[in-house]
Design a protein around this motif. Structure first.
Motif, PDB file in Angstrom:
ATOM      1  N   GLY A  41     -21.983  35.743  52.019  1.00 48.41           N
ATOM      2  CA  GLY A  41     -21.097  35.553  50.239  1.00 48.41           C
ATOM      3  C   GLY A  41     -19.704  35.028  50.865  1.00 48.41           C
ATOM      4  O   GLY A  41     -20.091  34.156  49.985  1.00 48.41           O
ATOM      5  N   THR A  42     -19.158  35.237  51.382  1.00 43.52           N
ATOM      6  CA  THR A  42     -17.764  35.036  51.864  1.00 43.52           C
ATOM      7  C   THR A  42     -18.004  33.232  52.125  1.00 43.52           C
ATOM      8  O   THR A  42     -17.306  32.207  51.453  1.00 43.52           O
ATOM      9  N   LEU A  43     -18.378  33.136  52.933  1.00 38.75           N
ATOM     10  CA  LEU A  43     -18.746  31.702  53.040  1.00 38.75           C
ATOM     11  C   LEU A  43     -19.630  30.663  51.839  1.00 38.75           C
ATOM     12  O   LEU A  43     -19.185  29.483  51.753  1.00 38.75           O
ATOM     13  N   ALA A  44     -20.472  31.575  51.737  1.00 39.65           N
ATOM     14  CA  ALA A  44     -21.617  30.894  50.163  1.00 39.65           C
ATOM     15  C   ALA A  44     -20.272  30.697  48.745  1.00 39.65           C
ATOM     16  O   ALA A  44     -20.287  29.499  48.953  1.00 39.65           O
ATOM     17  N   ARG A  45     -19.411  31.601  48.929  1.00 39.04           N
ATOM     18  CA  ARG A  45     -18.105  31.000  48.316  1.00 39.04           C
ATOM     19  C   ARG A  45     -17.423  29.901  48.241  1.00 39.04           C
ATOM     20  O   ARG A  45     -16.589  28.925  47.831  1.00 39.04           O
ATOM     21  N   SER A  46     -17.121  30.387  49.714  1.00 36.72           N
ATOM     22  CA  SER A  46     -15.736  28.990  50.436  1.00 36.72           C
ATOM     23  C   SER A  46     -16.474  27.957  50.242  1.00 36.72           C
ATOM     24  O   SER A  46     -16.346  26.527  49.443  1.00 36.72           O
ATOM     25  N   ALA A  47     -18.261  27.666  50.140  1.00 34.45           N
ATOM     26  CA  ALA A  47     -18.088  26.714  49.703  1.00 34.45           C
ATOM     27  C   ALA A  47     -18.435  25.882  48.949  1.00 34.45           C
ATOM     28  O   ALA A  47     -18.195  24.879  48.377  1.00 34.45           O
ATOM     29  N   ALA A  48     -18.846  26.683  47.527  1.00 30.62           N
ATOM     30  CA  ALA A  48     -18.967  26.615  46.685  1.00 30.62           C
ATOM     31  C   ALA A  48     -17.687  25.690  46.163  1.00 30.62           C
ATOM     32  O   ALA A  48     -17.654  24.898  45.105  1.00 30.62           O
ATOM     33  N   ARG A  49     -16.360  26.210  46.452  1.00 30.61           N
ATOM     34  CA  ARG A  49     -14.772  26.454  46.222  1.00 30.61           C
ATOM     35  C   ARG A  49     -15.135  24.689  46.649  1.00 30.61           C
ATOM     36  O   ARG A  49     -14.461  24.098  46.144  1.00 30.61           O
ATOM     37  N   SER A  50     -15.427  24.765  47.910  1.00 28.70           N
ATOM     38  CA  SER A  50     -15.534  22.867  48.537  1.00 28.70           C
ATOM     39  C   SER A  50     -15.865  21.967  47.805  1.00 28.70           C
ATOM     40  O   SER A  50     -15.913  20.784  47.607  1.00 28.70           O
TER      41      SER A  50
END
Lengths: 508, 432
Positions: free
Chosen positions: B217-226
């Motif tokens: 979940g954290t990686l998903a949000r990080s990637a979405a921000r990128s």
């Protein structure tokens, strides 16, 4: 069983002309590399036997479509408070294929026959946890266990046999039942045909009458020919497709591919009951001589393995490194074991180190693998002989007489991947004679664990242990798919037994 | 021209076989960028230009390399978006897995609930958007931990602009706390080094070894921000002012201008397949895999006919481009993937499983590639797990792990569940 008349590619055109384009009421025809040697669940040892048995016989419990335990011949069950006794009420709407009613006597007889040492059932381990079975009334049985069982229904999947077809609980492998089976399943064995195929017909009295009127099992040992028969609509199903044929079949819009993951791995198993192979250094040396990638390349895609699990298994130990293909390391180990290379041949006390590789004739691609392996080992100074066996020889020489040096074979596992019978010193499937106190201890620890992480840890250690001991050279696992014509509808394939839900299948 | 792969006949049309037939209900599919490239294959070299390496990485599903190679713009945005989607799918599987693990383990050994399992399962369920499941699990937790679950659920909602949360000390070696802090703060979602799922959380002596349930979940949000950062403001403005170029469609994998416009209006339209998806959407309410296979065959008929028409008018280079880059099979696989994701969200995992199994490119079933996208295996794992095939779900994750090493944590957790499910069963094995 009747003699098998194998269909060869030579007769392809004729076979296609005669058998293609079946009408809608025609049977579903599927291919096996090898016809079942026996249709008696007490002695089921191969996947083709297990698949046919799935159509003919039923257990007290089975898997539902989501692989949850569901009643089959059982109707309901009650577990005692101390969990050492289970009373099972049986269905009353079940009859055997010969018309006799199914009763509690059949359940008790089956358990007793499996446990009877006079039977020597290959499935005996599946009821070892049951202390006793008794008839309560015509459709109720009581099972007692040696120790508490949390969910005994999960272990009651073995197939039930008709008591009235046997003389006693000590059943011989040669009992006529082996080719005149009578079950309660959705399909009854109807006839053995002149071409070696077996016809099963829908058992109309079954509580869930099957959608397919007939199923025909054809033995076709040549995988290439199997694929052609499917493409030309002379078969509706292939149980296992070689990885190299997957892409070709996938391009045909009339064919659907279904994953059929049996957690299978190939191996070279040494005879540890004496001779040079009892020395682990010699086995390890062979391990350094075998170039697995080179053996695998011609037969398809897969993953090489270093132990008795497939790499995606929770028990696979990824820290175990494969033995390097190394003539130097192999030589060092053989010299340590007392061998010398004389004129390019490894010898001890003047006798060459000779290896006889035995393989079952029906093992897919075995000939290709064995010939390449023979070449690899001969180049490194071993004298290598090859022995391809039919089913009778395999049972007799490998399983009964232990008359082999090394076998090339394959084990397939259901989702539990329980290797106890293969590697425990008392295991019923441990025909190599492997015995290790440490391995036994790890297997006991895994069996008794109530914490999944403890079980994982024990079996990962076991992986490392058997890799070091090298009773086998662990080779590879192959992608496993089945293929069907798209006119076969409503297909769901069981990941191990394949035909568990075949009564739901239909043909357009 | 890109170095073409070995020629392979990928679509139906083997000599001597009847040509594809079209469902009369099928719409005329647009030419889109695939049609444009087949008609003028030299355009492909012009479009990819300096970004050729990044495009190749994107084409083969190597999303990290693609994002780095593109740096900024629609190509980088696309690579990050796919990563966000992938980790979102994995977060859903993680939530399901933790919930099932908790149920199975506590059923076999109720004392396990006294350890960290319940909190971790509740966090995982919250992370997957399963509010009901998360709250049910959290009900057994102390109030401070219940609050944490509530706050995590709230942080996933779009209307929560900022969360001011005091993350409790979980004595976990830092990763879970860092993940929570990242998720509950508006400042950023970067995880510290070492918090990549390769090692279990340190939750105290003698405890079971659990992995971070919030990782994906954290990686998903990080990637979405990128992804958002990569696109910036200028690109949408340029598209709005002067329209899309062929490179925008190719790098963004939007089939047509209209698809791109739809995406700009609503980024939830993540793929350019609305037309096909809309035509074949069946509104199914049952979870019948045969119905799913029949629908996929209608899709095949339409795409085969579309491809045959493009091939008929194309040069040899155009046909080679179409076949060697597997352009139409890619469209097919992405459509099936999209249907499967919808089916999973709508509680039809058997249909999802049927579509995903049909989507796998069996020429290289154990490798990621143009058709076997990372998200295909993440969804396949989820569909298998939710249909009881947890052991086979591990096979799908095994394909993913070399390219997405963070999956190791989920593999271990799902492995625990597989082992638990098998502990009461009788194993079986056979020769050959």
């Amino acid at each position: 069983m009747q003699s098998i008349l194998r269909i060869r590619p030579v007769g392809l055109a004729l076979a296609l002309a005669v058998t293609s384009a079946p009408a809608a009421a025609d049977p579903l025809r599927y291919a096996e590399d090898q016809a079942p040697g026996i249709v008696n669940p007490l002695f089921t040892s191969t996947m083709s036997e297990a698949r046919l048995g799935e159509l003919v016989f039923e257990g007290l419990y089975t898997d539902d479509l989501d692989l949850r335990t569901a009643p089959d011949l059982a109707e309901s069950a009650e577990l005692s408070v101390d969990r050492t006794e289970l009373v099972i009420r049986l269905r009353k709407d079940v009859s055997w294929h010969d018309g006799e009613p199914f009763t509690a006597d059949d359940v008790v007889f089956t358990i007793q026959a499996m446990k009877d040492q006079g039977t020597a059932s290959t499935e005996a381990g599946r009821v070892a946890w049951i202390d006793s079975a008794e008839v309560v009334d015509s459709h109720t049985v009581r099972l007692r266990f040696g120790r508490p069982e949390a969910s005994p229904e999960d272990k009651l999947f073995f197939k039930i046999l008709p008591k009235h077809r046997f003389d006693g609980t000590a059943v011989k492998r040669t009992d006529p039942f082996r080719n005149k089976p009578v079950g309660t399943g959705p399909f009854a064995l109807d006839r053995y045909n002149d071409d070696g195929s077996i016809t099963l017909r829908r058992y109309e009295q079954h509580r869930d009458a099957a959608g397919l009127p007939e199923i025909v099992m054809r033995e076709v040992s040549d995988k290439n020919y199997q694929a052609k028969l499917l493409l030309y609509e002379s078969l509706e199903a292939l149980v296992r497709v070689l990885p190299r044929d997957l892409a070709m079949l996938d391009k045909d819009r009339g064919v659907e591919l279904y994953p059929y993951q049996t957690n299978s791995w190939w191996y070279l198993g040494f005879n540890l009951n004496g001779g040079p192979w009892a020395d682990p250094r010699v086995r390890q040396a062979i391990g350094h001589m075998v170039d697995k990638e080179a053996l695998l390349a011609p037969i398809g895609t897969g993953d090489t393995v270093t132990g008795p699990f497939v790499p995606s298994s929770p028990f696979y130990n990824h820290e175990v490194k494969a033995r390097a293909v190394s003539a130097g390391q192999a030589s060092a180990l053989l010299e340590e074991a007392g061998y010398k290379k004389v004129e390019g041949v490894w010898t001890r006390a003047g006798k060459p180190l000779t290896l006889r590789i035995s393989a079952h004739k029906s093992l897919e691609s075995a000939q290709e693998v064995v010939i390449n392996l023979q070449s690899q080992l001969q180049r490194q100074g071993l004298t290598v002989e090859v022995d391809f066996m039919d089913e009778a020889s395999w049972r007799g020489k490998v399983w009964r007489d232990r008359d082999f040096d090394v076998v090339l074979s394959q084990w397939s596992f259901d989702r539990n991947e329980d290797v106890r019978e293969q590697f425990h010193s008392q295991g019923s499937r441990n025909f190599t004679g492997y015995a290790s106190a440490e391995t036994d201890k790890l297997l006991d620890e895994a069996r008794d664990a109530i914490d999944p992480q403890q079980k994982k840890a024990a079996l990962r250690k076991l992986h490392a242990q058997v890799h070091d001991d090298a009773p086998m050279v662990f080779l590879w696992t192959l992608d496993s798919y089945s293929a069907m014509r798209t006119r076969v509808d409503d297909v769901v394939v069981h990941p191990f037994y394949f035909f568990t839900w075949a009564d739901d299948w239909t043909l357009d | 021209m890109v170095a073409l792969l070995a020629t392979a006949v990928l679509l139906s049309g083997c000599s001597g076989e009847p040509g594809p037939t079209v469902d009369p209900a099928a719409p005329a599919l647009p030419d889109g960028w695939i049609g444009a490239l087949v008609a003028d294959p030299t355009a492909f070299g012009r479009v990819t230009g300096d970004a050729r390496g990044a495009w190749v990485a994107l084409h083969h599903g190597d999303l990290t390399t693609a994002a780095q190679g593109f740096g900024q713009g629609i190509g980088a945005h696309r690579a990050w978006r796919e990563q966000a989607e992938l980790h979102g799918d994995l977060a859903e599987l993680s939530g399901w897995t933790w919930t099932a693990l908790h149920a199975e383990w506590t059923a076999q050994d109720p004392t396990v609930a006294d350890g960290p399992l319940t909190l971790l399962a509740a966090l995982a369920a919250a992370d997957a958007g399963d509010a009901e499941g998360a709250r049910a699990l959290a009900a057994a937790l102390p109030p401070a931990q219940q609050s944490l679950v509530d706050e995590l659920l709230a942080a996933g909602r779009a209307d929560v602009a900022e969360a001011d949360v005091d993350v409790p000390d979980l004595d976990d070696g830092g990763c879970l706390g860092a993940a929570l802090a990242a998720r509950l703060s508006a400042d950023g979602v970067e995880l510290p080094a070492g918090c990549d799922g390769s090692a279990p959380l340190a939750l105290g002596e003698g405890e079971a070894r659990f992995h971070d349930p919030l990782l994906h979940g954290t990686l998903a949000r990080s990637a979405a921000r990128s992804a958002e950062d990569a696109l910036g403001q200028s690109w949408p403005e340029r598209i709005a002012a002067s329209g899309a170029g062929l490179d925008d469609l190719v790098f963004g994998v939007f089939w047509t201008d209209a698809d791109l416009a739809a995406y700009l209006a609503d980024p939830r339209a993540t793929l350019s397949l609305d037309e096909i998806a809309g035509w074949t959407a069946d509104g199914a309410t049952s979870d019948d895999p045969q119905q799913a296979r029949d629908q996929a065959r209608r899709l095949d008929a339409a795409l085969d006919a579309w491809a045959a028409a493009r091939r008929d008018g194309a040069s040899d280079d155009g046909r080679a481009l179409l076949d060697d880059l597997k352009l139409v099979p890619q469209v097919r696989a992405r459509t099936l993937e999209r249907w499967a994701r919808q089916a999973l969200h709508n509680g039809r995992p058997h249909q999802a499983l049927a579509w995903l199994q049909m989507a796998v490119d069996l020429e290289s079933a154990r490798e990621l590639g143009p058709i076997n996208r990372p998200s295909l295996y993440a969804l396949l794992a989820q569909a298998r797990a939710r249909t009881g095939r947890t052991r086979e779900a591990l096979d799908a994750l095994a394909v993913l792990e070399p390219a997405v090493p963070e999956v190791h944590a989920l593999t271990e957790t799902l492995g625990d569940l597989v082992v638990l499910q098998g502990m009461r069963r009788q194993g079986d094995s056979k020769e050959h």
